[in-house]
Scaffold this motif. Structure first.
Motif, PDB file in Angstrom:
ATOM      1  N   ALA A 180      -9.185 -13.168   0.455  1.00  0.00           N
ATOM      2  CA  ALA A 180      -8.531 -14.417   0.045  1.00  0.00           C
ATOM      3  C   ALA A 180      -7.571 -14.222  -1.132  1.00  0.00           C
ATOM      4  O   ALA A 180      -6.905 -15.171  -1.550  1.00  0.00           O
ATOM      5  N   GLU A 181      -7.509 -12.995  -1.673  1.00  0.00           N
ATOM      6  CA  GLU A 181      -6.645 -12.717  -2.813  1.00  0.00           C
ATOM      7  C   GLU A 181      -5.173 -12.934  -2.438  1.00  0.00           C
ATOM      8  O   GLU A 181      -4.680 -12.391  -1.454  1.00  0.00           O
ATOM      9  N   LYS A 182      -4.478 -13.763  -3.224  1.00  0.00           N
ATOM     10  CA  LYS A 182      -3.087 -14.096  -2.916  1.00  0.00           C
ATOM     11  C   LYS A 182      -2.125 -12.992  -3.328  1.00  0.00           C
ATOM     12  O   LYS A 182      -1.055 -12.835  -2.734  1.00  0.00           O
ATOM     13  N   SER A 183      -2.497 -12.245  -4.351  1.00  0.00           N
ATOM     14  CA  SER A 183      -1.631 -11.156  -4.801  1.00  0.00           C
ATOM     15  C   SER A 183      -1.843  -9.940  -3.912  1.00  0.00           C
ATOM     16  O   SER A 183      -2.936  -9.372  -3.863  1.00  0.00           O
ATOM     17  N   LYS A 204      -4.901  -7.137  -4.013  1.00  0.00           N
ATOM     18  CA  LYS A 204      -5.675  -6.962  -2.791  1.00  0.00           C
ATOM     19  C   LYS A 204      -5.687  -5.501  -2.356  1.00  0.00           C
ATOM     20  O   LYS A 204      -6.746  -4.933  -2.070  1.00  0.00           O
ATOM     21  N   GLN A 221     -13.653 -23.529   3.861  1.00  0.00           N
ATOM     22  CA  GLN A 221     -12.355 -22.899   4.092  1.00  0.00           C
ATOM     23  C   GLN A 221     -11.604 -23.552   5.245  1.00  0.00           C
ATOM     24  O   GLN A 221     -10.373 -23.684   5.215  1.00  0.00           O
TER      25      GLN A 221
END
Length: 594
Positions: free
Chosen positions: A280-283, A287, A512
């Protein structure tokens, strides 16, 4: 040189005298904090109270409590009164508790108010009359409080004489087995047994009064009595009690224990949770960095397990991964101070173990059973071999029977099953070898691999032997949404499986996906859940031999609660009851696969 204590009561007194001002017991929220001096003073008062109720040496005292300091106070006090305390799983039905009471013969039981109804119904059906019910959190009608217990003390009770009269051969506790194939048997463990266990395990990982452990597993299970209760009495290790396991994630960062034990399912959840956060990490940079660090950690863990020298390049990469990612994850989990972590009760999937070892957590798989005072083999922290349960403890002898069954002999083998001499003789032979019921192999270095339970080996219609536990473990680590899984294939042409959903995992999934109803009953039919499990099943089958692969599966719209029809209080599968209860669903799986 100080001679080692020969009883747990003597060990407790020595520890309390040595560390009077150290913290001995506390709750996870810090609302209760008890020093060793306070612990010892309460034990003396409560022991005198038990004596005032007529508890004498050799008597039994039942305990039905959640994980709270009162358990340690009451259990230790009963020991000092010369009695044998035993714990009751909180999920047991009244008729099951009645069986324990009839076998133990206890006239006294200690409980929380929430369990009073179960105990009163059990007492009415038991063969032995329960004369006194002590309630630790109140004084409902028909019970006495802890304060009233202390007030019931005998005027002439000689506390020192009482605990000093306890002998090494006396029964320390009774551990009632989970009962996957019938009524629980009462495993009688002596002071000698547990002191032998503690001596051999602390030789592998020394424990001091500066160490701490979270007590969250049931005290009716030998793992918690050994790992927390008795270990603390001998070493002075601090016990932090956690009544609700669901709060573990939130309290671990505040407690930061140095010792931590768990069943495989806990490690599976930890792995799935970390992987979900990374996914789920946006960066994209963070990630990729995390995924790289995990890969480095896993490669290093596998090399160390295989005894292969670590290349210089990997050593450098690991130092970077440790500094940038791995140490931060351990700190966020609250496991950054852990010196020893254990996994047991069931086999852990090697891939999951490789992952947590790669995080830098010293998770040592061990093997044991109630009948051997907990552990008989342990992976040494500095020589872990993934896929094994380690080597024999220093005072344990191992050998394999002709059919591959693991046999154990040594001072930690139980006295016997309470009031069941015939079953004791069936389990411990004339030469003192305990027949474990586990099929195993032992390599040239003494590392043990457990193949499966002797009575649980699955043989398909073609005569192929398979381990259902191996299949189930592979599915669990590949399918994070799955709570329980049972593989079926005995006398069948192929393997099918029944699955239940993990309530915590599907709740997170529902959030989610924006699904309002997160109950397993609803999500069992959810197309997204089905698709996720199908993908996990493909991954699991890719890791299994062709004959072991699951051809069809059913997601059941329910949760198998500990102590229910399907699983024991320690989450062991009750295979025969499951096969009978879900016979229709099983037949439908085979019919639909034709």
């Amino acid at each position: 040189m100080t001679q080692p204590a020969t009883t747990l009561t003597a060990a407790f007194q020595r520890t309390a005298e040595r560390y009077p001002h150290n913290l001995a017991l506390s709750t996870s929220d810090g609302s209760v904090r008890i020093t060793w001096r306070q612990y010892a003073a309460r034990v003396e008062k409560l022991a005198a109270g038990f004596a005032g109720l007529g508890v004498r040496r050799g008597d039994t005292v039942g305990i039905m409590l959640t994980n709270r300091p009162d358990f340690h106070l009451v259990d230790t006090a009963a020991l000092h009164a010369g009695a044998t305390p035993f714990s009751i799983y909180n999920t047991l039905a009244p008729e099951q508790i009645a069986h324990l009471f009839s076998n133990a013969g206890n006239r006294v039981v200690v409980c929380e108010e929430q369990f009073l109804g179960q105990l009163q119904a059990a007492a009415a059906a038991a063969e032995t009359a329960v004369e006194h019910v002590i309630c630790v959190d109140g004084a409902p009608e028909g019970t006495i409080s802890l304060a009233e217990l202390e007030a019931a003390a005998e005027d002439d009770f000689d506390f020192a004489r009482s605990w000093q009269a306890v002998q090494p051969e006396d029964v320390l506790t009774i551990i009632y087995t989970s009962g996957t194939t019938g009524p629980p048997k009462g495993v009688e463990l002596t002071h000698i047994n547990l002191l032998a266990e503690l001596e051999s395990t602390t030789a592998i990982v020394p424990i001091s009064a500066q160490d701490s452990v979270i007590s969250y597993l049931p005290d009716a299970h030998i793992a918690n009595r050994w790992g927390a209760h008795y270990n603390s009495m001998v070493t002075g290790m601090q016990i932090v009690t956690l009544a609700d396991m669901k709060q573990m994630v939130s309290v671990l960062p505040a407690i930061r224990p140095t010792f931590f034990g768990a069943v495989p399912q806990v490690w599976y959840r930890l792995k799935a949770g970390i992987e979900a956060q990374v996914a789920a990490e946006k960066s994209l940079v963070r990630k990729r960095l995390a995924e790289w660090a995990f890969g480095v950690g896993r490669r290093r863990a596998r090399l160390l397990s295989d005894g292969t020298p670590e290349p210089t390049a990997l050593r450098v990469q690991h130092a970077v991964a440790e500094k940038l990612v791995l140490s931060a994850i351990r700190a966020r989990l609250g496991l950054d101070r852990v010196r020893f972590a254990a996994t047991g009760a069931a086999a852990i999937d090697p891939e999951a173990l490789e992952f947590v070892l790669g995080l830098g957590l010293p998770v040592c798989e061990l093997w044991g059973m109630s009948e051997v005072s907990c552990a008989a083999t342990v992976n040494p922290p500095n020589a872990i071999r993934i896929g094994t349960v380690g080597t024999a403890l220093s005072n344990v002898e191992l050998r394999l029977a002709d059919d591959g069954e693991l046999l154990v002999r040594g001072p930690l083998v139980m006295k016997g099953y309470r009031n069941e001499p015939e079953k004791t003789a069936e389990t411990i032979d004339a030469d003192g070898w305990l027949h474990t019921g586990d099929i195993a192999s032992i390599d040239g270095d003494g590392y043990v691999r457990i193949v499966d339970r002797k009575k649980e080996l699955m043989i398909n219609a073609s005569g192929k032997n398979m381990s259902p536990a191996n299949i189930e473990g592979t599915v669990k680590v590949s399918c994070p949404l799955v709570g329980s899984v049972v593989a079926i294939g005995d006398d069948r042409p192929y393997v099918v499986a029944l699955l239940t959903l993990d309530p915590d995992a599907v709740t997170a999934y529902a959030q989610q996906q924006g699904i309002a109803d997160a109950s397993p009953a609803t999500l069992a039919d959810d197309p997204g859940v089905r698709a996720a499990i199908e993908q996990g099943m493909k991954e699991a089958n890719a890791r299994l031999a062709r004959v072991e692969q699951i051809k069809k599966f059913a997601i059941l719209p329910e949760v198998w609660e500990p102590g229910g029809d399907e699983v024991t209080p320690t989450m062991k599968l009750k295979r025969k009851p499951i096969a009978a209860k879900y016979a229709k669903q099983i037949e439908e799986l085979y019919a639909s696969a034709k």
